[in-house]
Scaffold this motif. Structure first.
Motif: not given
Length: 274
Positions: A97, A101, A104
């Protein structure tokens, strides 16, 4: 050599070491300290992540005998293998993750509202977890964790990618809500931090190596050293504390700190954008 810069590095190291393993979010405190000390540029952000390694070295030292025994296959090879597999299972979600991510999250979630909300919400969850944690634990010792337990704690650790959440807070309180004893959740959180924070530090140093020069070595070394010493003191204290105390005081501190974030952001006193 800039003496003032080294003093600032030492102060940042102390903040990192004292907050990394308490359920109060080291990221939020480093943002505040960095703003007050004028260390808010891109190099300062790399420094914040790099000095986590000093805190992790303190954990490795405290658990040196335990880690050495596990590497030697003690108390049994099967036991050592199971424990290593559990740590690996817990580590994998953060890697996946984080790579998917990370950009972002940094672009959209490093805002005063998010930081304040996670501080306050985390405090409320800790208070709720402590009120709920009245019966016997399903898992009393860290060695009794199942792979399923490890995966769940690892997934919960990913919540700490949101600024203000606290990696240790998420894993310890999440573990307790899953049925781990306070001691087992705390100890597994420490072991899980070893690959997680070392990996994050090395990855960011490599990715942002263009920002660094040999002249930065004294600053980073001082930050690492003070992070190590303060984390060593903090972890040893926390291990004694959890034996007979709840995390409620940290919850109230989080709520108060969240209010501080909102107030300072509203008046523009602190740049909480990271």
């Amino acid at each position: 050599m800039d003496l003032l810069l080294l003093i600032k590095a030492a102060l940042m190291g102390i903040v990192e070491g004292l907050t990394e393993f308490l359920p109060i979010s080291s990221t939020g405190h480093l943002i505040l300290a960095g703003h007050l000390l004028g260390l808010t540029d891109d190099k300062g952000k790399v420094f914040d992540i790099a000095i986590q390694t000093g805190a992790i070295l303190a954990v490795i030292l405290i658990y040196a005998d335990r880690l050495r025994a596990l590497l030697n296959g003690q108390p049994t090879p099967a036991h050592a293998k199971r424990f290593a597999v559990n740590v690996a299972i817990g580590f994998v979600p953060a890697v996946v993750l984080g790579l998917l991510l990370g950009k972002a999250i940094k672009a959209h979630l490093f805002t005063p509202t998010v930081v304040a909300t996670t501080f306050i919400l985390g405090g409320v969850i800790i208070l709720w977890a402590e009120r709920r944690n009245t019966g016997p634990a399903r898992v009393e010792h860290v060695d009794d964790l199942t792979p399923s337990d490890a995966l769940k704690v690892g997934l919960i650790q990913c919540l700490a990618m949101v600024p203000g959440t606290s990696r240790s807070g998420a894993t310890i309180i999440g573990g307790m809500l899953m049925g781990l004893s306070r001691a087992a959740a705390t100890e597994f959180s420490f072991f899980l931090a070893i690959p997680t924070l070392i990996g994050a530090g090395l990855y960011n140093l490599f990715k942002e190596r263009h920002l660094l020069a040999w002249g930065d070595v004294p600053m980073f070394s001082v930050g690492l050293a003070f992070s190590f010493v303060s984390a060593w003191i903090c972890v040893r204290w926390l291990l004694r504390y959890v034996a007979s105390h709840s995390f409620a005081p940290f919850a109230w501190y989080r709520i108060a700190f969240g209010i501080v974030v909102l107030v300072t952001a509203h008046f523009g006193w602190i740049g909480w954008s990271g």
